[in-house]
Design a protein around this motif. Sequence first.
Motif, short mmCIF file in Angstrom:
data_model
loop_
_atom_site.label_atom_id
_atom_site.label_comp_id
_atom_site.label_asym_id
_atom_site.label_seq_id
_atom_site.Cartn_x
_atom_site.Cartn_y
_atom_site.Cartn_z
N LEU A 198 0.86 -1.18 0.00
CA LEU A 198 0.00 0.00 0.00
C LEU A 198 0.89 1.23 0.00
O LEU A 198 1.45 1.60 1.04
N PRO A 199 1.09 1.88 -1.13
CA PRO A 199 1.94 3.08 -1.18
C PRO A 199 1.30 4.22 -0.39
O PRO A 199 0.08 4.20 -0.16
N PRO A 200 2.08 5.22 -0.01
CA PRO A 200 1.54 6.35 0.76
C PRO A 200 0.77 7.31 -0.14
O PRO A 200 1.18 8.44 -0.41
N MET A 201 -0.37 6.83 -0.64
CA MET A 201 -1.23 7.65 -1.50
C MET A 201 -2.68 7.38 -1.11
O MET A 201 -3.00 6.35 -0.53
N LEU A 202 -3.56 8.31 -1.44
CA LEU A 202 -4.97 8.19 -1.10
C LEU A 202 -5.83 8.30 -2.35
O LEU A 202 -5.52 9.06 -3.28
#
Length: 392
Positions: free
Chosen positions: A253-257
């Motif tokens: 889960l990359p640090p993106m929303l």
Amino acid sequence: MIHILHLLGAALGWLAIVVATLGIIYCTAAAFIFRHYFAAATPAPVRHDAVTLLKPLYGDEPRLYDNLASFLAQDHAGPIQLLCGIQRADDPAIAVVKALKLAHPDADIQLVVDGTVHGASGKISNLVNMEPFIRHGIVVLSDSDIAVAPDYLGQLLRALDRPNVGIVTCIYAGRGDAGFWSRLGAAGVSYQFMLGLVFGVANKLATPCMGSTIAMTRETLQRIGGFGSFADKLADDYAIGEAVRALGLSIVLPPMLVDHAFDETSLSALWHHELRWGATVRDVAFWPYVGSIIGLPLPVAVLAMLYWPAAGLVLFALAAIVRLVVVRSVDATVGRRIASLGLALAHDGMSFAIYIASFFVRSVDWRGATLTMKTEGRIVAAHKIENAEQRA
């Protein structure tokens, strides 16, 4: 008998005090971890990979056009195929897709209308019908109620490049599109679910796979047997993740929303939606779900007040302050105000009721269908059960 009831009441009272205290500590830590997790985000490079975006659709949601259009407005130099699947020839989503094609004549947008049923899950049946039309080597599946930023594909592809990665999935914030009840749902997913998700991922306690995004290579999809392997799974995204992990590959889960749009217009609709979520998580991760009660310190503090009013009142006040910190931290990270503190606190109460009710649920409503939950995460549509009873 009275003595036993007194002891039981005392035990439950102290349990509520302990759980509320742990919940306050947890929420404080989770708010800090949440801000730190997304602080690690960096700009993604422009890529040239050929990508197929899969969109199983059902009905005309309030901002469906905008949601779909966000997947075309990508900082991406390679070919993008937007493959939309619909199961009914009279589905109003067809008009939305046609309007999108008119507005983007140069985009590769393909509509597949096919009502063939492959199991109890309508979503998976839709995906199975779309699967033969996938043209590119990278496949990105996401729900119809998801909207993304222009660097979405760049972030996914960079994460998918990491060694031994099988799936990239995305954390999502809520967005209320249909008035009060949809905003209440957005508050819950943002200030409670998302907070716990990031806490679990950051501390390597969880590696979820979610319908907000499932990005993988076409080869990986073929290795897990295609979408048809999950036709009778309620938590199809979780099952896909488990199948990929069984290959020895990881989920990141990359640090993106991304944004998850809520469109519920009534308490009943929101209740059934969240009860389905709760019952699903209960079935796939029972003990972690039991422990998730610490994410609700406010309603648990109310229970503590019934046993020890003074201590419960102090805990209630602390829990309310901590929830304010959570709301401010999440809004600052997301970059917009998702909901008011009042809605966040109101949803805490609703979440507690959902939590209790979810332990007694054996069937759920999903897009007009009643699905009965069986063992190992399987589901059976109500009409199949009725047919079996008639044959017997």
